[in-house]
Design a protein around this motif. Sequence first.
Motif, PDB file in Angstrom:
ATOM      1  N   CYS A  74      50.726  79.628  17.931  1.00 54.00           N
ATOM      2  CA  CYS A  74      51.815  80.523  18.308  1.00 54.00           C
ATOM      3  C   CYS A  74      51.379  81.979  18.224  1.00 54.00           C
ATOM      4  O   CYS A  74      51.579  82.739  19.172  1.00 54.00           O
ATOM      5  CB  CYS A  74      53.023  80.297  17.390  1.00 54.00           C
ATOM      6  SG  CYS A  74      54.291  81.579  17.525  1.00 54.00           S
ATOM      7  N   ILE A  75      50.763  82.370  17.121  1.00 54.62           N
ATOM      8  CA  ILE A  75      50.457  83.795  16.942  1.00 54.62           C
ATOM      9  C   ILE A  75      49.335  84.240  17.872  1.00 54.62           C
ATOM     10  O   ILE A  75      49.328  85.388  18.325  1.00 54.62           O
ATOM     11  CB  ILE A  75      50.192  84.156  15.466  1.00 54.62           C
ATOM     12  CG1 ILE A  75      50.482  85.643  15.232  1.00 54.62           C
ATOM     13  CG2 ILE A  75      48.786  83.781  15.021  1.00 54.62           C
ATOM     14  CD1 ILE A  75      51.876  86.089  15.597  1.00 54.62           C
ATOM     15  N   LEU A 110      58.813  82.710   8.035  1.00 59.73           N
ATOM     16  CA  LEU A 110      57.807  83.408   8.837  1.00 59.73           C
ATOM     17  C   LEU A 110      56.429  83.168   8.242  1.00 59.73           C
ATOM     18  O   LEU A 110      56.251  83.245   7.021  1.00 59.73           O
ATOM     19  CB  LEU A 110      58.059  84.912   8.818  1.00 59.73           C
ATOM     20  CG  LEU A 110      58.792  85.544   9.982  1.00 59.73           C
ATOM     21  CD1 LEU A 110      58.875  87.046   9.806  1.00 59.73           C
ATOM     22  CD2 LEU A 110      58.188  85.206  11.304  1.00 59.73           C
ATOM     23  N   TYR A 111      55.456  82.902   9.108  1.00 66.20           N
ATOM     24  CA  TYR A 111      54.062  82.756   8.722  1.00 66.20           C
ATOM     25  C   TYR A 111      53.373  84.076   9.039  1.00 66.20           C
ATOM     26  O   TYR A 111      53.438  84.559  10.164  1.00 66.20           O
ATOM     27  CB  TYR A 111      53.414  81.589   9.481  1.00 66.20           C
ATOM     28  CG  TYR A 111      54.082  80.279   9.166  1.00 66.20           C
ATOM     29  CD1 TYR A 111      53.651  79.503   8.100  1.00 66.20           C
ATOM     30  CD2 TYR A 111      55.176  79.831   9.909  1.00 66.20           C
ATOM     31  CE1 TYR A 111      54.276  78.304   7.790  1.00 66.20           C
ATOM     32  CE2 TYR A 111      55.817  78.639   9.605  1.00 66.20           C
ATOM     33  CZ  TYR A 111      55.354  77.884   8.540  1.00 66.20           C
ATOM     34  OH  TYR A 111      55.989  76.702   8.224  1.00 66.20           O
ATOM     35  N   PHE A 112      52.725  84.673   8.049  1.00 66.89           N
ATOM     36  CA  PHE A 112      52.110  85.988   8.181  1.00 66.89           C
ATOM     37  C   PHE A 112      50.603  85.858   8.331  1.00 66.89           C
ATOM     38  O   PHE A 112      49.956  85.152   7.557  1.00 66.89           O
ATOM     39  CB  PHE A 112      52.411  86.830   6.935  1.00 66.89           C
ATOM     40  CG  PHE A 112      53.837  87.279   6.836  1.00 66.89           C
ATOM     41  CD1 PHE A 112      54.180  88.601   7.086  1.00 66.89           C
ATOM     42  CD2 PHE A 112      54.843  86.395   6.485  1.00 66.89           C
ATOM     43  CE1 PHE A 112      55.491  89.031   6.990  1.00 66.89           C
ATOM     44  CE2 PHE A 112      56.165  86.813   6.382  1.00 66.89           C
ATOM     45  CZ  PHE A 112      56.487  88.137   6.635  1.00 66.89           C
ATOM     46  N   PHE A 113      50.058  86.582   9.331  1.00 64.78           N
ATOM     47  CA  PHE A 113      48.639  86.539   9.635  1.00 64.78           C
ATOM     48  C   PHE A 113      48.079  87.953   9.738  1.00 64.78           C
ATOM     49  O   PHE A 113      48.811  88.910   9.995  1.00 64.78           O
ATOM     50  CB  PHE A 113      48.392  85.841  10.981  1.00 64.78           C
ATOM     51  CG  PHE A 113      48.741  84.389  10.981  1.00 64.78           C
ATOM     52  CD1 PHE A 113      47.798  83.435  10.664  1.00 64.78           C
ATOM     53  CD2 PHE A 113      50.024  83.973  11.315  1.00 64.78           C
ATOM     54  CE1 PHE A 113      48.120  82.085  10.672  1.00 64.78           C
ATOM     55  CE2 PHE A 113      50.357  82.632  11.329  1.00 64.78           C
ATOM     56  CZ  PHE A 113      49.402  81.684  11.004  1.00 64.78           C
ATOM     57  N   GLU A 125      57.170  97.413  15.072  1.00 65.01           N
ATOM     58  CA  GLU A 125      56.948  96.139  14.398  1.00 65.01           C
ATOM     59  C   GLU A 125      55.533  95.612  14.612  1.00 65.01           C
ATOM     60  O   GLU A 125      54.849  96.022  15.544  1.00 65.01           O
ATOM     61  CB  GLU A 125      57.896  95.070  14.964  1.00 65.01           C
ATOM     62  CG  GLU A 125      59.348  95.434  14.991  1.00 65.01           C
ATOM     63  CD  GLU A 125      60.195  94.375  15.680  1.00 65.01           C
ATOM     64  OE1 GLU A 125      59.869  93.169  15.581  1.00 65.01           O
ATOM     65  OE2 GLU A 125      61.182  94.752  16.326  1.00 65.01           O
ATOM     66  N   THR A 126      55.172  94.652  13.794  1.00 63.12           N
ATOM     67  CA  THR A 126      53.988  93.852  14.065  1.00 63.12           C
ATOM     68  C   THR A 126      54.357  92.843  15.157  1.00 63.12           C
ATOM     69  O   THR A 126      55.519  92.484  15.320  1.00 63.12           O
ATOM     70  CB  THR A 126      53.524  93.095  12.801  1.00 63.12           C
ATOM     71  OG1 THR A 126      54.639  92.391  12.235  1.00 63.12           O
ATOM     72  CG2 THR A 126      52.910  94.028  11.777  1.00 63.12           C
ATOM     73  N   CYS A 127      53.376  92.402  15.883  1.00 62.86           N
ATOM     74  CA  CYS A 127      53.559  91.375  16.900  1.00 62.86           C
ATOM     75  C   CYS A 127      54.118  90.117  16.223  1.00 62.86           C
ATOM     76  O   CYS A 127      53.668  89.734  15.145  1.00 62.86           O
ATOM     77  CB  CYS A 127      52.203  91.090  17.545  1.00 62.86           C
ATOM     78  SG  CYS A 127      52.175  89.650  18.608  1.00 62.86           S
ATOM     79  N   ALA A 184      56.125  83.422  13.489  1.00 59.96           N
ATOM     80  CA  ALA A 184      54.839  83.911  12.991  1.00 59.96           C
ATOM     81  C   ALA A 184      54.709  85.383  13.364  1.00 59.96           C
ATOM     82  O   ALA A 184      55.262  85.834  14.373  1.00 59.96           O
ATOM     83  CB  ALA A 184      53.691  83.107  13.597  1.00 59.96           C
ATOM     84  N   THR A 185      53.978  86.125  12.540  1.00 63.29           N
ATOM     85  CA  THR A 185      53.739  87.544  12.785  1.00 63.29           C
ATOM     86  C   THR A 185      52.303  87.873  12.397  1.00 63.29           C
ATOM     87  O   THR A 185      51.698  87.169  11.579  1.00 63.29           O
ATOM     88  CB  THR A 185      54.750  88.426  12.026  1.00 63.29           C
ATOM     89  OG1 THR A 185      54.556  89.789  12.406  1.00 63.29           O
ATOM     90  CG2 THR A 185      54.629  88.274  10.516  1.00 63.29           C
ATOM     91  N   ILE A 186      51.774  88.953  12.979  1.00 66.31           N
ATOM     92  CA  ILE A 186      50.371  89.292  12.730  1.00 66.31           C
ATOM     93  C   ILE A 186      50.167  90.797  12.727  1.00 66.31           C
ATOM     94  O   ILE A 186      50.793  91.525  13.498  1.00 66.31           O
ATOM     95  CB  ILE A 186      49.448  88.638  13.785  1.00 66.31           C
ATOM     96  CG1 ILE A 186      47.982  88.760  13.376  1.00 66.31           C
ATOM     97  CG2 ILE A 186      49.710  89.199  15.179  1.00 66.31           C
ATOM     98  CD1 ILE A 186      47.052  87.849  14.174  1.00 66.31           C
ATOM     99  N   LEU A 187      49.282  91.238  11.853  1.00 65.08           N
ATOM    100  CA  LEU A 187      48.809  92.616  11.870  1.00 65.08           C
ATOM    101  C   LEU A 187      47.394  92.611  12.430  1.00 65.08           C
ATOM    102  O   LEU A 187      46.491  92.012  11.848  1.00 65.08           O
ATOM    103  CB  LEU A 187      48.804  93.235  10.470  1.00 65.08           C
ATOM    104  CG  LEU A 187      48.267  94.673  10.416  1.00 65.08           C
ATOM    105  CD1 LEU A 187      49.192  95.631  11.164  1.00 65.08           C
ATOM    106  CD2 LEU A 187      48.078  95.121   8.978  1.00 65.08           C
TER     107      LEU A 187
END
Length: 192
Positions: free
Chosen positions: A96-97, A129-132, A82-84, A48-51
């Motif tokens: 997770c995120i 990847l799950y984007f948030f 990078e984004t977290c 997972a990743t987040i902005l």
Amino acid sequence: MSDKIRNVQTTVLSDNWYTLRKVTYEFLGRDGQWQQHSREAYDRGNGATILLYNPTNQTVILTRQFRMPTYLNGNTDGYMIETCAGLLDKDNPEDCIRKETEEETGYKISAVQKVFEAYMSPGSVTEILYFFVAEYTKDMKVSDGGGLQEETENIEVMEMPFARALDMIKTGEIKDAKTIMLLQYAQINGLI
């Protein structure tokens, strides 16, 4: 299972860091003939990743850390902006995120919005990847971040103007696909 794939045989080539498998199988081609294929697939789990963005201040939170594969491929110092992000392990993507955000950036967030999911390198890596995205404010800062000591991440937390982050895509200072995707998502959807 697909009716175009049969006789799948899997051999583990490496199970050191994550799992690298060689997969041999028969694939039904468009001509109606069965063809034998052999591919390698790297399984590191899903992530997972987040902005994090602040619409009032027009800023985003990004991270900077060393990435050996980019160094091996000519990235002079090996550092990537990078984004977290993090692997799900046994967590669901939202949990997770939230956990990764606090560990890596020092911001404790509760409200996250899933915006999409994507395979980043489907020719060789199994990961989806799950984007948030999530808004942040200064009062959400609970620590310096930087990642967990036992994971030796050595993450630098970077707060910067959104316009600067977009410009860093053009200049090549940001080359990470997930980061580019989330920054462009924020721009297209007018988050900032």
